[in-house]
Design a protein around this motif. Structure first.
Motif, PDB file in Angstrom:
ATOM      1  N   TRP A  75       0.830  -1.201   0.000  1.00 24.95           N
ATOM      2  CA  TRP A  75       0.000   0.000   0.000  1.00 24.95           C
ATOM      3  C   TRP A  75       0.866   1.252   0.000  1.00 24.95           C
ATOM      4  O   TRP A  75       0.599   2.204  -0.738  1.00 24.95           O
ATOM      5  N   PHE A  76       1.890   1.268   0.849  1.00 25.06           N
ATOM      6  CA  PHE A  76       2.712   2.468   0.942  1.00 25.06           C
ATOM      7  C   PHE A  76       3.622   2.611  -0.274  1.00 25.06           C
ATOM      8  O   PHE A  76       3.863   3.733  -0.754  1.00 25.06           O
ATOM      9  N   ILE A  77       4.112   1.500  -0.777  1.00 22.29           N
ATOM     10  CA  ILE A  77       4.962   1.565  -1.977  1.00 22.29           C
ATOM     11  C   ILE A  77       4.196   2.226  -3.117  1.00 22.29           C
ATOM     12  O   ILE A  77       4.729   3.085  -3.837  1.00 22.29           O
ATOM     13  N   GLU A  78       2.925   1.850  -3.266  1.00 22.03           N
ATOM     14  CA  GLU A  78       2.105   2.484  -4.302  1.00 22.03           C
ATOM     15  C   GLU A  78       1.801   3.933  -3.941  1.00 22.03           C
ATOM     16  O   GLU A  78       1.876   4.828  -4.794  1.00 22.03           O
ATOM     17  N   SER A  79       1.478   4.187  -2.696  1.00 21.36           N
ATOM     18  CA  SER A  79       1.096   5.534  -2.271  1.00 21.36           C
ATOM     19  C   SER A  79       2.214   6.538  -2.504  1.00 21.36           C
ATOM     20  O   SER A  79       1.968   7.670  -2.940  1.00 21.36           O
ATOM     21  N   ARG A  80       3.456   6.149  -2.250  1.00 17.65           N
ATOM     22  CA  ARG A  80       4.558   7.100  -2.372  1.00 17.65           C
ATOM     23  C   ARG A  80       5.053   7.242  -3.802  1.00 17.65           C
ATOM     24  O   ARG A  80       5.894   8.108  -4.090  1.00 17.65           O
ATOM     25  N   SER A  81       4.533   6.428  -4.719  1.00 18.20           N
ATOM     26  CA  SER A  81       5.043   6.449  -6.089  1.00 18.20           C
ATOM     27  C   SER A  81       4.658   7.720  -6.836  1.00 18.20           C
ATOM     28  O   SER A  81       5.337   8.126  -7.783  1.00 18.20           O
ATOM     29  N   SER A  82       3.555   8.365  -6.447  1.00 14.84           N
ATOM     30  CA  SER A  82       3.127   9.608  -7.094  1.00 14.84           C
ATOM     31  C   SER A  82       2.019  10.232  -6.249  1.00 14.84           C
ATOM     32  O   SER A  82       1.510   9.614  -5.316  1.00 14.84           O
TER      33      SER A  82
END
Length: 555
Positions: free
Chosen positions: A124-131
């Motif tokens: 979840w966080f990996i996706e959230s911080r991507s953009s």
């Protein structure tokens, strides 16, 4: 393989939905309970093998600290996947086996849910911080910098420093109440709430009987990101964070304790109520409003069944006045609420050391404290090793694993001293915890001498006293469920009555190293036996030995 639901047996109608009220819950820190594969770290199969010890102790349930996949920066409280088991601890099949064995032995199983934050390695966080524009962009607490580049507000992390960490990909700060690798989830987002509730159902469907909710009052933050006000130095309390931590300098009214949490807790409770006989206990981490929040979160029947604050986990000395003060404050702050009391857990100095640094007879002291804990109105948590009278381990800096202790050493040595491996056999390698040459934390020699095997069957041991008193508590529901009525206190004698139905019990404790005599309250009192404490009554006076106790029934 037989399912957990089949093993647990009884039909829904036969299940006691109120089993948690007055229950004794045994906390297991999985890294340190029992190692089954020789790698020096405890695991789920190890827990299953040692469950008979907990059942024989007389506990009603176990609470297992996190065992989910994690980079272990905070040893499991940084979750990377909420619906699986870290290979270090085993597999989902191992967990199913643990559930089955616990239920066979008559033990409920509660697991630790960490819903205020995740690991930065969670998908979840990996996706959230991507953009700033991905589907999970708003699943965590992101904010722009102030015009001068500094964090958006003055909120602090419990682990030291700002609660905001700069992310160069999004060119924004994200919030973390704990380590920078533990970003806070944004529960203002309904999708986040739904995902967490789906995860809750996943474990309920596997047969768990309840949950311990980590940092339950940290779920929501102020949307306006207003600065916390300074806290008057006279009101600072080191129960939530150590005294050397500037976290204690603020009144935390905007970064936690938000009113929006009530609605989410009602949603969470509704999920629990989809299943029979499920209970949850919440950890309320707040030094100023802890008992008040416990009252808010446990009132009525649509939020938490029980919560605990830090009144008995704080450094403050345990005195007769302190016990009476806490119970009075709780009854005023939470007249409809239900507490779950603990003297020790995986985050604080073991209570025999925390309160008894100058006590010479530590075993007698530990026995007396156990009787006080087990006669408070509410449910009770016992932390692994507490039943052996274990003291806080002195861990060398080179052996420290806790990032909290490393950050504030030497003024605060962290939490490793209460997390050392459980001791089972005084004669065995690594006290029977592991066959490894080296365990994840060292085992103190003084702990090894107090191993389960060395105490089991010895009527004078701390372990046998715990077993004896837990059986005594079960015989007298007034001790767990009854009304609590304080008696006048002095510097040495703690006294209170417990009343439930037609039974009124008297509890007296000598909280000193010398013999004392005290008058019995007005009325006819018949001394009770079977609790393991000796005392002498002459007329209307009872003589209590050092660290002694007296129990009687009103007739």
């Amino acid at each position: 393989m037989t399912s957990s639901a089949e093993v647990s047996g009884a039909t829904d109608a036969a299940k006691d939905r109120d089993w948690w009220r007055g229950a004794v819950i045994y906390q297991i820190y999985p890294r340190s309970f029992q190692d089954s594969n020789g790698d020096g770290i405890g695991d789920l199969k190890g827990i299953s093998a040692r469950l008979p010890h907990i059942a024989a102790l007389g506990a009603d349930a176990i609470w297992i600290s996190p065992f989910f996949p994690s980079p272990m920066k905070d040893f499991g409280y940084d979750v990377a996947n909420y619906s699986d088991v870290d290979p270090m601890f085993g597999t989902l099949s191992d967990f199913d086996g643990l559930i089955a064995e616990a239920h066979r032995l008559g033990l409920k199983v509660m697991i630790d849910l960490v819903m205020s934050h995740s690991s930065d390695q969670h998908s979840w966080f990996i996706e959230s911080r991507s953009s700033r524009y991905n589907p999970k962009a708003d699943w965590y607490v992101w904010a722009d910098a102030k015009p001068d580049g500094t964090p958006p507000c003055n909120w602090l992390s419990i682990f030291g420093g700002s609660a905001w960490h700069w992310d160069p990909t999004r060119m924004q700060y994200y919030m973390h109440n704990f380590l920078t690798s533990q970003p806070d989830l944004n529960l203002h987002n309904a999708e986040v709430q739904d995902a967490l509730l789906d995860m809750t159902r996943f474990w309920l469907n596997r047969g768990v009987d309840g949950f311990r909710l980590d940092t339950i009052n940290f779920y929501f933050h102020d949307k306006q990101l207003r600065d916390n006000p300074a806290l008057d130095p006279s009101r600072r309390n080191a129960s939530t964070a150590p005294a050397v931590n500037p976290y204690n300098f603020q009144e935390h009214i905007y970064d936690k304790n938000r009113p929006e949490n009530i609605a989410f807790l009602k949603r969470f409770r509704a999920v629990l109520d989809e299943f029979p006989a499920i209970a949850a206990v919440g950890e309320v981490g707040d030094s100023q409003r802890g008992l008040e929040i416990v009252g808010e979160y446990t009132s009525g029947d649509d939020k938490m069944q029980m919560c605990y604050a830090f009144e008995f986990l704080a450094p403050d000395a345990l005195t007769p006045a302190r016990v009476a003060e806490v119970q009075t404050a709780f009854s005023e702050a939470a007249p409809e609420g239900w507490a779950c009391w603990a003297f020790s857990n995986h985050d604080v100095v073991r209570h025999v050391s925390r309160w008894g640094m100058d006590v010479l007879d530590r075993e007698a002291y530990a026995k007396m404290l156990s009787a006080i804990l087990l006669t408070q109105r509410g449910s009770v948590c016992i932390y692994q090793g507490e039943e052996l009278g274990l003291t806080e381990a002195d861990i060398a800096y080179a052996d420290l694993r806790d990032p909290y202790g490393i950050q504030f050493w030497p003024e605060f040595k962290g939490r490793d001293g209460c997390r050392t491996p459980m001791v089972w056999d005084a004669q065995a390698l690594q006290a029977g915890f592991s066959t490894a040459e080296k365990t994840w934390l060292p085992i103190p020699v003084e702990h090894q001498l107090k191993a389960v095997g060395a105490q089991y069957g010895d009527p004078a041991s701390v372990l046998e006293q715990y077993r004896r008193f837990l059986a005594f508590r079960k015989l007298h529901p007034a001790l767990s469920k009854g009304q609590f009525m304080s008696l006048p206190v002095d510097d040495t004698v703690l006294g209170y009555k417990r009343q439930y139905g037609n039974e009124t019990l008297l509890c007296l404790f000598n909280m000193s190293a010398g013999e004392v005599a005290t008058d019995l309250p007005i009325g006819q009192w018949d001394m009770l036996v079977g609790h393991g404490f000796d005392s002498r009554v002459e007329g209307n006076r009872v003589e209590l030995p050092p660290w002694g106790a007296y129990f009687a029934r009103h007739t």
